[in-house]
Scaffold this active site. Sequence first.
Site, PDB file in Angstrom:
ATOM      1  N   TYR A 212       0.849  -1.198   0.000  1.00  0.00           N
ATOM      2  CA  TYR A 212       0.000   0.000   0.000  1.00  0.00           C
ATOM      3  C   TYR A 212       0.882   1.244   0.000  1.00  0.00           C
ATOM      4  CZ  TYR A 212      -2.997   3.724   1.761  1.00  0.00           C
ATOM      5  OH  TYR A 212      -3.663   4.919   1.906  1.00  0.00           O
TER       6      TYR A 212
ATOM      7  N   GLU B 150      -3.573   7.674  -3.609  1.00  0.00           N
ATOM      8  CA  GLU B 150      -3.388   6.358  -2.995  1.00  0.00           C
ATOM      9  C   GLU B 150      -3.244   5.275  -4.048  1.00  0.00           C
ATOM     10  OE1 GLU B 150      -6.044   4.842   0.458  1.00  0.00           O
ATOM     11  OE2 GLU B 150      -6.947   4.085  -1.375  1.00  0.00           O
TER      12      GLU B 150
END
Length: 386
Positions: free
Chosen positions: A109, A197
């Site tokens: 991530y 993101e």
Amino acid sequence: MKVHEYQARELMQQAGIPVPPCEVVDSGDQVATAWERIGAETVVVKAQVHAGGRGKAGYVKLVNSPTEAQEHAARMLREPMVSKQTGPDGIQVRKVLLAAAVDIAKEYYLGVVLDRARRVPVMMASAEGGVEIEEVAEKNPDAIKKAWFHPHLGLQRFQAVQLAGEIGLRGDQAKTATKMMLQLARLFNQKDCTLAEINPLVETKDGQLLAIDAKFNFDDNALFRHPDVEGMFDPSEENPAELRAKEFNLSYIALDGNIGCLVNGAGLAMSTMDIIKLHGGEPANFLDVGGSVTAEGAVEAFRIILADARVKAVLVNIFGGIAKCDVIADALIKAAKEVGFKVPVVVRLEGTNVDKAREMLKEANIDGMHTANDLTDAAKKVCAFV
Ligand code: ADP
Ligand code: MG
């Protein structure tokens, strides 16, 4: 403002972040051509909506043939997607992305957000990326490594190197991840993002690092600096009432309750919602008609509130300063004529031109309209109606 994944991919590509080849379709018929263009053996079919949790909702599917791809694309475009991030009615899918599937060894991530407490952006990285990231953040926050950086100087190379090491990347992969973090942080700054993101950032079985899903949000107040981003706006993903309100310069946000609110000033709107709650009611919306409201704007505000089937009563709370009470009274009379008050409307007016306004309302003698002496009286009256 939010953008779709396929648009986020375009921005990542421009920034040099590697993403697998993909195509966007808006009907099942276009799938065969898209499949050819991608030229991969396995393809992932993904709904393009402004909500996450698609994987878990069955709206991210790995397929091995164009026929299968077409079936899934057609299903996604037909049946509204219900996920953790949508309401129970779900949302309509209008576009589907087809992307070359990759052999995943591990999911990471990467994300940049504004840390409002520290008032600087923060780069976050985790070795536990993928569809469970929210749970990781809640139950195992230490698995998310962070580096705060100066908004003008940007993320520094040593910070990215350190983060790459902290999430367990070594050698060439650490170098690539460092570069990607720097690119992502630069993109966040250059495009005035509020969120940038990549989840997951995938390590493939042959050791490559690729971004296979991304979510970008942008600061609405900075959009004028980025016509390319502004051009990505998709009105079909917005609440139609909120869009209409925007056209009339009304700040409107739909909520879950059944008492419609029409107020001037954001602070007064907040306290109106508070006092409704204090007396046991639930506001159906936040609506600030603003100081420079015209009768047309106010009538439109009534239309928007009364079009909401959940609204069982309306509270009009105006403190006339720059906005004048008689303008609101005029709008009330026009709205009553045009749309009719099918539900009780409680009115509390105070301030500039209030005497004139009261007289106008008295003369108009509107069916379904109730006046209140003060705010507490108004809140009690409106709560008694629902
Ligand atoms: P969402 O975050 O909305 O659930 P993602 O795009 O992150 O959607 O997809 C969910 C999961 O599906 C990913 O974590 C990954 O495991 C898998 N996936 C997505 N895209 C691909 C791809 N191109 N190749 C292989 N697997 C994929
Ligand atoms: Mg994802």
